[in-house]
Design a protein around this motif. Structure first.
Motif, PDB file in Angstrom:
ATOM      1  N   LYS A  27       0.837  -1.204   0.000  1.00 31.20           N
ATOM      2  CA  LYS A  27       0.000   0.000   0.000  1.00 31.20           C
ATOM      3  C   LYS A  27       0.868   1.248   0.000  1.00 31.20           C
ATOM      4  N   LEU A  28       1.932   1.238   0.809  1.00 34.02           N
ATOM      5  CA  LEU A  28       2.848   2.370   0.846  1.00 34.02           C
ATOM      6  C   LEU A  28       3.525   2.547  -0.511  1.00 34.02           C
ATOM      7  N   ARG A  29       3.993   1.443  -1.098  1.00 34.48           N
ATOM      8  CA  ARG A  29       4.639   1.524  -2.414  1.00 34.48           C
ATOM      9  C   ARG A  29       3.679   2.101  -3.448  1.00 34.48           C
ATOM     10  N   ASP A  30       2.431   1.623  -3.456  1.00 38.47           N
ATOM     11  CA  ASP A  30       1.437   2.141  -4.395  1.00 38.47           C
ATOM     12  C   ASP A  30       1.253   3.643  -4.231  1.00 38.47           C
ATOM     13  N   GLU A  31       1.160   4.097  -2.974  1.00 38.19           N
ATOM     14  CA  GLU A  31       0.951   5.519  -2.712  1.00 38.19           C
ATOM     15  C   GLU A  31       2.164   6.345  -3.140  1.00 38.19           C
ATOM     16  N   VAL A  32       3.353   5.912  -2.767  1.00 40.06           N
ATOM     17  CA  VAL A  32       4.568   6.651  -3.127  1.00 40.06           C
ATOM     18  C   VAL A  32       4.711   6.710  -4.648  1.00 40.06           C
ATOM     19  N   GLU A  33       4.536   5.567  -5.306  1.00 35.95           N
ATOM     20  CA  GLU A  33       4.744   5.528  -6.749  1.00 35.95           C
ATOM     21  C   GLU A  33       3.668   6.281  -7.527  1.00 35.95           C
ATOM     22  N   SER A  34       2.464   6.393  -6.982  1.00 32.92           N
ATOM     23  CA  SER A  34       1.410   7.124  -7.690  1.00 32.92           C
ATOM     24  C   SER A  34       1.466   8.627  -7.440  1.00 32.92           C
ATOM     25  N   LYS A  35       2.088   9.051  -6.344  1.00 30.97           N
ATOM     26  CA  LYS A  35       2.088  10.470  -5.984  1.00 30.97           C
ATOM     27  C   LYS A  35       3.458  11.128  -6.067  1.00 30.97           C
ATOM     28  N   SER A  36       4.488  10.400  -6.503  1.00 31.75           N
ATOM     29  CA  SER A  36       5.848  10.935  -6.528  1.00 31.75           C
ATOM     30  C   SER A  36       6.504  10.616  -7.863  1.00 31.75           C
ATOM     31  N   ASP A  37       7.528  11.387  -8.197  1.00 33.39           N
ATOM     32  CA  ASP A  37       8.317  11.136  -9.403  1.00 33.39           C
ATOM     33  C   ASP A  37       9.522  10.278  -9.050  1.00 33.39           C
ATOM     34  N   TYR A  38       9.739   9.218  -9.822  1.00 32.34           N
ATOM     35  CA  TYR A  38      10.913   8.379  -9.648  1.00 32.34           C
ATOM     36  C   TYR A  38      12.087   9.042 -10.361  1.00 32.34           C
ATOM     37  N   VAL A  39      13.151   9.359  -9.612  1.00 32.77           N
ATOM     38  CA  VAL A  39      14.312  10.032 -10.200  1.00 32.77           C
ATOM     39  C   VAL A  39      15.556   9.150 -10.195  1.00 32.77           C
ATOM     40  N   GLY A  40      15.408   7.908  -9.763  1.00 36.38           N
ATOM     41  CA  GLY A  40      16.507   6.946  -9.805  1.00 36.38           C
ATOM     42  C   GLY A  40      17.748   7.421  -9.079  1.00 36.38           C
ATOM     43  N   ASP A  41      18.910   7.264  -9.742  1.00 34.13           N
ATOM     44  CA  ASP A  41      20.175   7.624  -9.101  1.00 34.13           C
ATOM     45  C   ASP A  41      20.431   9.132  -9.097  1.00 34.13           C
ATOM     46  N   LYS A  42      19.498   9.919  -9.604  1.00 31.49           N
ATOM     47  CA  LYS A  42      19.610  11.387  -9.557  1.00 31.49           C
ATOM     48  C   LYS A  42      18.941  11.957  -8.297  1.00 31.49           C
ATOM     49  N   PHE A  43      18.547  11.072  -7.362  1.00 29.66           N
ATOM     50  CA  PHE A  43      17.810  11.501  -6.174  1.00 29.66           C
ATOM     51  C   PHE A  43      18.552  12.571  -5.374  1.00 29.66           C
ATOM     52  N   VAL A  44      19.832  12.372  -5.113  1.00 30.87           N
ATOM     53  CA  VAL A  44      20.596  13.306  -4.284  1.00 30.87           C
ATOM     54  C   VAL A  44      20.623  14.687  -4.933  1.00 30.87           C
ATOM     55  N   LYS A  45      20.924  14.741  -6.228  1.00 31.66           N
ATOM     56  CA  LYS A  45      20.977  16.032  -6.932  1.00 31.66           C
ATOM     57  C   LYS A  45      19.605  16.689  -6.946  1.00 31.66           C
ATOM     58  N   GLU A  46      18.558  15.927  -7.241  1.00 30.67           N
ATOM     59  CA  GLU A  46      17.197  16.483  -7.285  1.00 30.67           C
ATOM     60  C   GLU A  46      16.779  17.027  -5.917  1.00 30.67           C
ATOM     61  N   ALA A  47      17.043  16.262  -4.861  1.00 27.24           N
ATOM     62  CA  ALA A  47      16.659  16.698  -3.514  1.00 27.24           C
ATOM     63  C   ALA A  47      17.407  17.973  -3.130  1.00 27.24           C
ATOM     64  N   ARG A  48      18.693  18.019  -3.442  1.00 29.54           N
ATOM     65  CA  ARG A  48      19.494  19.200  -3.111  1.00 29.54           C
ATOM     66  C   ARG A  48      19.047  20.416  -3.936  1.00 29.54           C
ATOM     67  N   ASP A  49      18.769  20.213  -5.229  1.00 32.83           N
ATOM     68  CA  ASP A  49      18.304  21.312  -6.080  1.00 32.83           C
ATOM     69  C   ASP A  49      16.971  21.877  -5.592  1.00 32.83           C
ATOM     70  N   MET A  50      16.071  21.017  -5.148  1.00 29.04           N
ATOM     71  CA  MET A  50      14.788  21.503  -4.616  1.00 29.04           C
ATOM     72  C   MET A  50      15.012  22.265  -3.318  1.00 29.04           C
ATOM     73  N   HIS A  51      15.857  21.732  -2.460  1.00 28.72           N
ATOM     74  CA  HIS A  51      16.139  22.386  -1.183  1.00 28.72           C
ATOM     75  C   HIS A  51      16.772  23.762  -1.396  1.00 28.72           C
ATOM     76  N   ASP A  52      17.641  23.868  -2.401  1.00 28.69           N
ATOM     77  CA  ASP A  52      18.337  25.125  -2.679  1.00 28.69           C
ATOM     78  C   ASP A  52      17.510  26.086  -3.529  1.00 28.69           C
ATOM     79  N   GLY A  53      16.288  25.679  -3.935  1.00 30.75           N
ATOM     80  CA  GLY A  53      15.422  26.559  -4.713  1.00 30.75           C
ATOM     81  C   GLY A  53      15.765  26.615  -6.190  1.00 30.75           C
ATOM     82  N   ILE A  54      16.608  25.720  -6.662  1.00 34.57           N
ATOM     83  CA  ILE A  54      16.997  25.703  -8.076  1.00 34.57           C
ATOM     84  C   ILE A  54      15.874  25.124  -8.931  1.00 34.57           C
ATOM     85  N   THR A  55      15.208  24.101  -8.386  1.00 31.72           N
ATOM     86  CA  THR A  55      14.064  23.517  -9.095  1.00 31.72           C
ATOM     87  C   THR A  55      12.853  23.538  -8.161  1.00 31.72           C
ATOM     88  N   PRO A  56      11.645  23.549  -8.732  1.00 32.71           N
ATOM     89  CA  PRO A  56      10.445  23.563  -7.886  1.00 32.71           C
ATOM     90  C   PRO A  56      10.332  22.289  -7.047  1.00 32.71           C
TER      91      PRO A  56
END
Length: 134
Positions: free
Chosen positions: A70-99
């Motif tokens: 159930k958790l997997r279904d919810e996460v996968e339906s409501k979130s974008d899978y970014v694979g091995d780019k997770f660290v960069k994406e999370a940091r870019d969002m935190h720094d305001g570079i990406t929405p």
């Protein structure tokens, strides 16, 4: 998978799923388990009573009834899978570079710890994403 009742040093109680007791211990030692209420990393297992079923009650749960599924279904339906780019994406969002948007993917343990140390909220998921499993 095992569910533990947890308690932080501030007295907040909550539950979480782990691959094993050893997985909990490893994540706890590295400070990657945090209280969902206050963010404290001083989290320990609470005393819990085992759930015991009679043989007549033991049946395999259907996928929709399995809390991890159930958790997997919810996460996968409501979130974008970014694979091995997770660290960069999370940091870019935190720094305001990406929405900001909900994402999930992979990070090495040391990379995840660095995100947490830098105030970027992340948490381990108790499943392998379907996109990675295929």
């Amino acid at each position: 998978m095992i569910r533990f009742h947890l308690k932080c040093d501030q007295g907040h109680a909550f539950e979480s799923w782990f691959q094993s007791g050893e997985a909990f211990d490893k994540l706890s030692r590295t400070g990657l388990i945090t209280c969902e209420t206050c963010g404290s990393t001083a989290v320990s297992k609470s005393i819990m009573a085992p759930a015991v079923s009679t043989s007549a009650e033991i049946t395999a749960p259907k996928a929709a009834e399995n809390p991890i599924e159930k958790l997997r279904d919810e996460v996968e339906s409501k979130s974008d899978y970014v694979g091995d780019k997770f660290v960069k994406e999370a940091r870019d969002m935190h720094d305001g570079i990406t929405p900001e948007r909900p994402i999930y993917g992979e990070a090495k343990l040391d990379e995840a710890k660095k995100l947490v140390d830098d105030g970027i909220p992340v948490m381990p998921l108790p499943f392998i994403p379907r996109k990675k499993a295929n």
